[in-house]
Scaffold this motif. Structure first.
Motif, PDB file in Angstrom:
ATOM      1  N   LYS A 158     -43.248  66.506  37.222  1.00 57.09           N
ATOM      2  CA  LYS A 158     -41.827  66.628  37.624  1.00 57.09           C
ATOM      3  C   LYS A 158     -41.094  66.298  36.461  1.00 57.09           C
ATOM      4  CE  LYS A 158     -38.299  66.248  40.964  1.00 57.09           C
ATOM      5  NZ  LYS A 158     -37.371  65.512  40.310  1.00 57.09           N
ATOM      6  N   LYS A 159     -41.269  65.003  36.008  1.00 55.98           N
ATOM      7  CA  LYS A 159     -40.640  64.416  34.598  1.00 55.98           C
ATOM      8  C   LYS A 159     -40.663  65.279  33.439  1.00 55.98           C
ATOM      9  CE  LYS A 159     -40.330  59.639  36.522  1.00 55.98           C
ATOM     10  NZ  LYS A 159     -40.783  58.363  36.133  1.00 55.98           N
ATOM     11  N   TYR A 160     -42.022  65.701  33.371  1.00 55.49           N
ATOM     12  CA  TYR A 160     -42.310  66.607  32.283  1.00 55.49           C
ATOM     13  C   TYR A 160     -41.354  67.891  32.163  1.00 55.49           C
ATOM     14  CZ  TYR A 160     -44.848  69.363  29.108  1.00 55.49           C
ATOM     15  OH  TYR A 160     -45.225  70.584  27.921  1.00 55.49           O
ATOM     16  N   PHE A 161     -41.488  68.543  33.338  1.00 56.84           N
ATOM     17  CA  PHE A 161     -40.706  70.038  33.330  1.00 56.84           C
ATOM     18  C   PHE A 161     -39.434  69.511  33.203  1.00 56.84           C
ATOM     19  CE2 PHE A 161     -38.800  73.036  36.320  1.00 56.84           C
ATOM     20  CZ  PHE A 161     -39.426  74.261  35.618  1.00 56.84           C
ATOM     21  N   GLU A 162     -38.744  68.545  33.614  1.00 56.87           N
ATOM     22  CA  GLU A 162     -37.423  68.152  33.685  1.00 56.87           C
ATOM     23  C   GLU A 162     -36.837  67.907  32.266  1.00 56.87           C
ATOM     24  OE1 GLU A 162     -36.750  65.312  36.256  1.00 56.87           O
ATOM     25  OE2 GLU A 162     -36.706  66.861  38.277  1.00 56.87           O
ATOM     26  N   THR A 163     -37.907  67.958  31.242  1.00 61.76           N
ATOM     27  CA  THR A 163     -37.392  67.560  29.833  1.00 61.76           C
ATOM     28  C   THR A 163     -36.999  68.967  29.189  1.00 61.76           C
ATOM     29  OG1 THR A 163     -39.708  67.863  28.833  1.00 61.76           O
ATOM     30  CG2 THR A 163     -38.983  65.902  29.670  1.00 61.76           C
ATOM     31  N   PHE A 164     -37.215  70.080  29.745  1.00 60.94           N
ATOM     32  CA  PHE A 164     -37.049  71.379  29.050  1.00 60.94           C
ATOM     33  C   PHE A 164     -35.446  71.738  29.934  1.00 60.94           C
ATOM     34  CE2 PHE A 164     -41.450  71.322  29.227  1.00 60.94           C
ATOM     35  CZ  PHE A 164     -41.897  71.767  27.845  1.00 60.94           C
ATOM     36  N   LYS A 165     -34.858  72.447  29.087  1.00 58.22           N
ATOM     37  CA  LYS A 165     -33.538  73.146  29.520  1.00 58.22           C
ATOM     38  C   LYS A 165     -33.847  74.456  29.974  1.00 58.22           C
ATOM     39  CE  LYS A 165     -30.620  71.091  26.001  1.00 58.22           C
ATOM     40  NZ  LYS A 165     -29.737  71.227  24.745  1.00 58.22           N
ATOM     41  N   LYS A 166     -33.225  74.902  31.182  1.00 59.20           N
ATOM     42  CA  LYS A 166     -33.443  75.918  31.845  1.00 59.20           C
ATOM     43  C   LYS A 166     -33.565  77.280  30.946  1.00 59.20           C
ATOM     44  CE  LYS A 166     -31.795  74.748  36.416  1.00 59.20           C
ATOM     45  NZ  LYS A 166     -30.890  75.099  37.413  1.00 59.20           N
ATOM     46  N   ASP A 167     -32.777  77.284  29.985  1.00 57.45           N
ATOM     47  CA  ASP A 167     -32.861  78.706  29.144  1.00 57.45           C
ATOM     48  C   ASP A 167     -33.877  78.221  28.081  1.00 57.45           C
ATOM     49  OD1 ASP A 167     -31.800  76.482  27.519  1.00 57.45           O
ATOM     50  OD2 ASP A 167     -30.004  77.799  26.909  1.00 57.45           O
ATOM     51  N   SER A 168     -34.674  77.405  27.900  1.00 58.27           N
ATOM     52  CA  SER A 168     -35.616  76.829  27.012  1.00 58.27           C
ATOM     53  C   SER A 168     -37.101  76.900  27.667  1.00 58.27           C
ATOM     54  CB  SER A 168     -35.602  75.918  26.130  1.00 58.27           C
ATOM     55  OG  SER A 168     -35.728  74.768  27.121  1.00 58.27           O
ATOM     56  N   LEU A 169     -37.025  77.284  29.154  1.00 56.87           N
ATOM     57  CA  LEU A 169     -38.347  77.350  29.800  1.00 56.87           C
ATOM     58  C   LEU A 169     -39.098  78.654  29.209  1.00 56.87           C
ATOM     59  CD1 LEU A 169     -37.204  76.364  33.284  1.00 56.87           C
ATOM     60  CD2 LEU A 169     -38.703  75.063  31.981  1.00 56.87           C
ATOM     61  N   PRO A 170     -40.615  78.384  28.902  1.00 56.21           N
ATOM     62  CA  PRO A 170     -41.372  79.611  28.623  1.00 56.21           C
ATOM     63  C   PRO A 170     -41.442  80.706  29.602  1.00 56.21           C
ATOM     64  CG  PRO A 170     -42.844  77.650  29.321  1.00 56.21           C
ATOM     65  CD  PRO A 170     -41.257  77.410  29.255  1.00 56.21           C
ATOM     66  N   MET A 171     -41.614  81.814  29.085  1.00 57.77           N
ATOM     67  CA  MET A 171     -41.839  83.116  30.008  1.00 57.77           C
ATOM     68  C   MET A 171     -43.214  83.205  30.056  1.00 57.77           C
ATOM     69  SD  MET A 171     -39.105  84.756  30.885  1.00 57.77           S
ATOM     70  CE  MET A 171     -39.742  85.940  31.408  1.00 57.77           C
ATOM     71  N   ILE A 172     -43.594  83.252  31.525  1.00 59.64           N
ATOM     72  CA  ILE A 172     -44.950  83.503  31.944  1.00 59.64           C
ATOM     73  C   ILE A 172     -45.221  85.054  32.114  1.00 59.64           C
ATOM     74  CG2 ILE A 172     -46.706  82.971  33.700  1.00 59.64           C
ATOM     75  CD1 ILE A 172     -45.505  80.417  32.252  1.00 59.64           C
ATOM     76  N   SER A 173     -46.108  85.604  31.302  1.00 52.92           N
ATOM     77  CA  SER A 173     -46.449  87.055  31.270  1.00 52.92           C
ATOM     78  C   SER A 173     -47.090  87.241  32.633  1.00 52.92           C
ATOM     79  CB  SER A 173     -47.262  87.454  30.190  1.00 52.92           C
ATOM     80  OG  SER A 173     -48.316  86.953  30.410  1.00 52.92           O
ATOM     81  N   LYS A 174     -47.069  88.761  32.888  1.00 56.43           N
ATOM     82  CA  LYS A 174     -47.740  89.064  34.270  1.00 56.43           C
ATOM     83  C   LYS A 174     -48.988  88.805  34.405  1.00 56.43           C
ATOM     84  CE  LYS A 174     -48.714  93.169  36.861  1.00 56.43           C
ATOM     85  NZ  LYS A 174     -48.488  94.890  36.843  1.00 56.43           N
ATOM     86  N   GLU A 175     -49.561  88.154  35.692  1.00 56.65           N
ATOM     87  CA  GLU A 175     -50.930  87.808  35.797  1.00 56.65           C
ATOM     88  C   GLU A 175     -51.369  88.308  36.962  1.00 56.65           C
ATOM     89  OE1 GLU A 175     -50.554  83.228  33.818  1.00 56.65           O
ATOM     90  OE2 GLU A 175     -49.985  83.436  35.806  1.00 56.65           O
ATOM     91  N   VAL A 176     -52.723  88.637  36.732  1.00 54.60           N
ATOM     92  CA  VAL A 176     -53.363  89.222  37.824  1.00 54.60           C
ATOM     93  C   VAL A 176     -54.625  88.499  38.284  1.00 54.60           C
ATOM     94  CG1 VAL A 176     -52.850  91.474  37.656  1.00 54.60           C
ATOM     95  CG2 VAL A 176     -54.879  90.847  36.259  1.00 54.60           C
ATOM     96  N   GLU A 177     -55.452  88.696  39.333  1.00 55.42           N
ATOM     97  CA  GLU A 177     -56.814  88.065  39.707  1.00 55.42           C
ATOM     98  C   GLU A 177     -57.520  89.461  40.130  1.00 55.42           C
ATOM     99  OE1 GLU A 177     -57.148  84.133  41.929  1.00 55.42           O
ATOM    100  OE2 GLU A 177     -55.384  84.970  42.763  1.00 55.42           O
TER     101      GLU A 177
END
Length: 459
Positions: free
Chosen positions: A155-174
């Motif tokens: 949680k703390k690691y995630f909060e170090t990122f600004k919302k507009d700098s969070l990486p985009m996750i591409s479409k994923e499938v199983e």
């Protein structure tokens, strides 16, 4: 091909010059405690970098110097902590490196020619460096073995990122699969078996094994090197190959035998305990039109069986375990593993990393449905019929804790490991006398690593 050979020749000559420098014109680039790093160590590391086919980048020598200094710090601590590696581990790593070098050079003879000395001599020369590398890796693992990443850390690691700098996750499938490989009858395989027997007879009559392997073996990786497979243990080969290889005497040639790959015969070059050095010739039976038809008919019958029920993950898993010919996925419920993240055994695959043939099939499928049997050709040209199952789809989105906790935890854990290592080096380099040649003190990666001059004077 000729251009590649010239590049290799230049690289190996460069490595040879580096070795000559080590004996005659070398100089000390760094002192780390009671250990020294020579200019030739850096030049040889750079030559190995070029050998991988990567473009020249002299600036990389700074990174090589830092890596060597770090390695000396780690190995010095490893001595204090009584960390060792087994001789067999060093043998395995040296052999792995030599196999790669031989393959890149186009054969053992060419490698020896480029090196200007026998391959066995070169193996002995790199052995101390390989040992030091393995010891340093073991020490690095010990430093980070107690690193534990809790949900609060994530949680703390995630909060170090600004919302507009969070990486985009591409479409994923199983995606799951049931694989139906064409199976040949004994009659359809007879031609290949006889061809292997004929080549074996020629070897026994005195013809050169390596020359026949280059000309006829259908194992692309070993054929170019006269069928040489290098060193390996029982677990490195299919059971049929191991059963034959470990019964032979040095120099002995086996009868023809069959495995999932086709028909082989092999020669034992040398044995050291539970490791063997072998070479072989492989003949792969050609898939017939009739065998493909049989595979398609079986695939269609399984598809019809699945369509009689509402497909669920459990039903598909059972069908894959019972019917699939793919030994990797069938014991994983038929699910395809992410090839770029095999260690975690994750079944979640970014759509752009999926085989384009599979991506095309599932593009119009709905979750919890199966495809009709599809003929798929893999990278090696092998054909098989497959039924695909779409278990889940996650659309492209910006990273968030709900959907991507596992990914964020992996990144947070890696960050924590890196910080732990950095803190260890920061402390250790302050406790250790480090002197760096002026030529390398300007390296950005080595800023602050050298012991200050006043401190050196006191020492």
């Amino acid at each position: 091909m000729r251009k590649f050979g010239v590049v290799l020749l230049v690289v190996f000559l460069f490595a040879s010059v580096a070795n000559a420098q080590k004996k005659v014109l070398d100089k000390i680039v760094a002192v780390v405690g009671s250990n020294i790093i020579l200019l030739s160590d850096i030049e040889t590391g750079y030559a190995q970098y070029l050998l991988q086919g990567t473009p020249p980048n002299p600036a990389l020598k700074c990174q090589i110097a830092q890596n060597l200094i770090s390695q000396k710090l780690l190995t010095a601590q490893a001595v204090i902590d009584s960390i060792e590696v087994k001789e067999s581990e060093i043998d395995d790593e040296v052999d792995r490196r030599m196999r790669q070098s031989i393959q890149r050079a186009g054969g053992e003879d060419k490698l020896a020619q480029f090196l200007g000395r026998p391959v066995e001599q070169y193996k002995d020369e790199i052995r101390p460096d390989v040992k030091e590398m393995l010891v340093s890796e073991r020490m690095r693992s010990k430093i980070t073995e107690k690193v534990n990443t809790t949900p609060l850390d994530v949680k703390k690691y995630f909060e170090t990122f600004k919302k507009d700098s969070l990486p985009m996750i591409s479409k994923e499938v199983e995606v799951g699969e049931i694989v139906f490989n064409p199976k040949l009858t004994n009659e359809e395989k007879e031609y290949s078996k006889q061809k292997a027997e004929g080549l074996l007879a020629r070897v026994k009559a005195g013809e050169d094994f390596a020359a026949l392997a280059i000309a006829y073996s259908q194992d692309p990786k070993s054929a170019v090197d006269g069928g040489d497979l290098g060193w390996g243990s029982r677990g490195d080969y299919v059971k049929e190959f191991s059963a034959v290889a470990f019964k032979l005497k040095t120099g002995e040639v086996s009868p023809v035998f069959e495995s999932d790959f086709g028909y082989h015969f092999l020669q034992l070059i040398e044995r050291r305990g539970e490791q063997v050095h072998t070479r072989h010739i492989l003949i792969i039976p050609a898939i017939t039109a009739a065998s493909l038809v049989r595979a398609e008919v079986k695939a269609d019958s399984v598809y019809q069986l699945l369509m009689k029920n509402k497909v669920t993950s459990d039903i598909f898993s059972s069908a894959a375990t019972y019917y699939s010919d793919d030994k990797e996925s069938k014991y994983n419920g038929g699910m395809i593993l992410n090839a770029e993240n095999v260690q975690t055994r994750t079944t979640v695959i970014p759509i752009d990393k999926l085989d384009p043939q599979i991506a095309l099939v599932i593009d119009t499928m709905k979750v919890n449905t199966v495809s009709k049997p599809v003929l798929i050709t893999d990278a090696a040209g092998k054909k098989s019929y497959k039924i695909f199952y779409l278990r889940s789809v996650t659309d492209a989105h910006r990273a968030n804790m709900n959907q991507d906790f596992a990914k964020i935890k992996t990144a947070a854990n890696e960050d924590k490991i890196n910080r732990t290592i950095s803190e260890w080096f920061e402390k250790k380099r302050k406790e250790t006398f480090i002197k760096i040649d002026p030529e390398y003190q300007s390296c950005p990666t080595l800023t602050g690593w050298a012991t200050p001059p006043l401190t050196q004077a006191k020492l």
